[in-house]
Design an enzyme around this catalytic site. Sequence first.
Site, PDB file in Angstrom:
ATOM      1  N   GLU A   9      -3.066 -10.121   5.844  1.00  0.00           N
ATOM      2  CA  GLU A   9      -3.685 -10.484   4.569  1.00  0.00           C
ATOM      3  C   GLU A   9      -4.299 -11.886   4.520  1.00  0.00           C
ATOM      4  O   GLU A   9      -3.870 -12.743   3.741  1.00  0.00           O
ATOM      5  CB  GLU A   9      -2.665 -10.356   3.427  1.00  0.00           C
ATOM      6  CG  GLU A   9      -2.146  -8.957   3.218  1.00  0.00           C
ATOM      7  CD  GLU A   9      -1.441  -8.776   1.875  1.00  0.00           C
ATOM      8  OE1 GLU A   9      -1.222  -9.774   1.171  1.00  0.00           O
ATOM      9  OE2 GLU A   9      -1.118  -7.621   1.528  1.00  0.00           O
ATOM     10  N   GLU A  38       1.333  -1.400   4.474  1.00  0.00           N
ATOM     11  CA  GLU A  38       2.282  -1.712   3.394  1.00  0.00           C
ATOM     12  C   GLU A  38       1.941  -0.866   2.187  1.00  0.00           C
ATOM     13  O   GLU A  38       0.757  -0.688   1.850  1.00  0.00           O
ATOM     14  CB  GLU A  38       2.182  -3.177   2.939  1.00  0.00           C
ATOM     15  CG  GLU A  38       2.824  -4.191   3.818  1.00  0.00           C
ATOM     16  CD  GLU A  38       2.715  -5.613   3.260  1.00  0.00           C
ATOM     17  OE1 GLU A  38       2.710  -5.806   2.033  1.00  0.00           O
ATOM     18  OE2 GLU A  38       2.632  -6.523   4.096  1.00  0.00           O
ATOM     19  N   LYS A  75      12.435  -9.820  -7.459  1.00  0.00           N
ATOM     20  CA  LYS A  75      11.483  -8.719  -7.331  1.00  0.00           C
ATOM     21  C   LYS A  75      11.874  -7.949  -6.070  1.00  0.00           C
ATOM     22  O   LYS A  75      11.686  -8.432  -4.949  1.00  0.00           O
ATOM     23  CB  LYS A  75      10.063  -9.275  -7.208  1.00  0.00           C
ATOM     24  CG  LYS A  75       8.981  -8.214  -7.260  1.00  0.00           C
ATOM     25  CD  LYS A  75       7.602  -8.848  -7.192  1.00  0.00           C
ATOM     26  CE  LYS A  75       6.496  -7.837  -7.427  1.00  0.00           C
ATOM     27  NZ  LYS A  75       5.162  -8.417  -7.253  1.00  0.00           N
TER      28      LYS A  75
HETATM   29  C1  NOJ Z   1       1.820  -8.434   0.658  1.00  0.00           C
HETATM   30  C2  NOJ Z   1       2.387  -9.278   1.743  1.00  0.00           C
HETATM   31  O1  NOJ Z   1       1.997  -8.903   3.013  1.00  0.00           O
HETATM   32  C3  NOJ Z   1       3.883  -9.428   1.662  1.00  0.00           C
HETATM   33  O2  NOJ Z   1       4.213 -10.595   2.297  1.00  0.00           O
HETATM   34  C4  NOJ Z   1       4.289  -9.362   0.206  1.00  0.00           C
HETATM   35  O3  NOJ Z   1       5.596  -9.768  -0.026  1.00  0.00           O
HETATM   36  C5  NOJ Z   1       4.062  -7.946  -0.243  1.00  0.00           C
HETATM   37  N1  NOJ Z   1       2.670  -7.578  -0.024  1.00  0.00           N
HETATM   38  C6  NOJ Z   1       4.455  -7.641  -1.676  1.00  0.00           C
HETATM   39  O4  NOJ Z   1       3.650  -8.322  -2.577  1.00  0.00           O
END
Ligand code: NOJ
Length: 468
Positions: free
Chosen positions: A156, A364, A424
Amino acid sequence: MTEFLWGGATASYQCEGGWKEGGRAESMWDRYLHDHGLENGDVASDHFHRYQEDIRMMKEGGHNSYRFSIAWPRIIKNLEGDINPEGIAFYNQIIDTCLEYGITPFVTIFHWDLPQYLEEIGGWLNRRTCEAYTHFAKICFDAFSDRVKHWTTFNEPRYYTFSGYLIGNYPPGHQNLSETVTSAYYMMLASAMAVREFRQGKYKGQIGIVHSFAPVYGVDNTVRTKIAMRYADNFFNNWILDTAAFGEIPGDLLGELSKVCDLSIMLPEDLEIIRKYTVDFLGLNYYARVMIKPYETGETTLIVNNAGSKAKGTSQTIIKGWFEQVRPESSRYTEWDTEIFPEGLYEGIRSVWKKYHLPVYITENGIGLYEDASEEQIKDQERINFMDMHINAVLNAREEGCDVRGYYAWSPFDLYSWKNGTEKRYGLVAIDYENGLARKPKESYYWFRDVIQSQGKTINRKKYEEVL
Ligand code: NOJ
């Protein structure tokens, strides 16, 4: 046909802990969170000590792959590039444990934990970081590529650069457009440099990039909206996906940026590296789509909800002159303002496959929830519903001929969610932080195991209308 990869994804800083152990150097996240007195990942899920238990639980939960990242500060000790053998040994153990359990390691080279010694020379604003990253990547290829065949250069880059340099809610906490463009550019250049290293070293396997994918929808079919959608797609997706897959930064985006920033750091020889060294596959992290309308009024505003229910409904994106994000009222949202929209994953995979024609992994997907880890059995039906709808979307796209090769739940166990802390929760396995970090499978863990064992046959199947 290659085996479909089913598993969970983590990131080193978010799960390992052991921040001072095994010869690990300080990372930019350690420094930033300590200096600001914020909840940190010093211990996190303590995966550093409990990886064997965690990987065994993945196996027992039916997973055949594990996506994890390598902490740069564990591998490279200093600016001189000296290697830390203890760091190499740690990841050798992770990889070997995976292989003992028949789990395919899927490795992210950089998932945001930049060594502090590099941040001190400017981090991703300094070209030297591209060289240092390439050195780190090569050390990883040399050490692990006999067993690792799936690599990704970056996790990302959009989220990293926007959060660190535009929104300012992640380290280094700046709000500066030209720094955003510089860091974005150097990350994409470094990604291509690592691909060059991989190709020239003739390592076996495949290398890709992981993108925070946000398929863009418009409020109507007018030309104004179509133009705004193009701006939004460049902003959210194309600068990563086009650059990594086509070897070209979108020309219209460069044109717009040149009006507000100095682009002279983009050297012709860099652009040649970017053009030549494109990726083998695309990793898409999917949480939600974006719905947009043409820009109407106001300054550029980017607000992200890092406070959950306390700040529900506060998220906002306006990019002056380009577009504004709208919040479809009929949709459902998580407590952190993420829209729940599985159709976006289906449409998104189809559009990416059509445009780039590269294999896709859903690297993810998951939902952040408030949960009480002290409960005997955590009943996370909401997560099950969420995953069921999204896996259905993946299977639909696959059946229509899109080359989707894997699905990774974020996350296999609870971990530290950056600025959202540990409240979270995303895991299939709960971590009881108050009670010795005990691991407890949630209902979703067993549900996902059955999905994998049936190769998706237990998913509630539903077809989506074509929208995009
Ligand atoms: C995006 C990221 O890659 C990860 O580090 C993050 O915690 C999760 N998605 C959840 O937001």
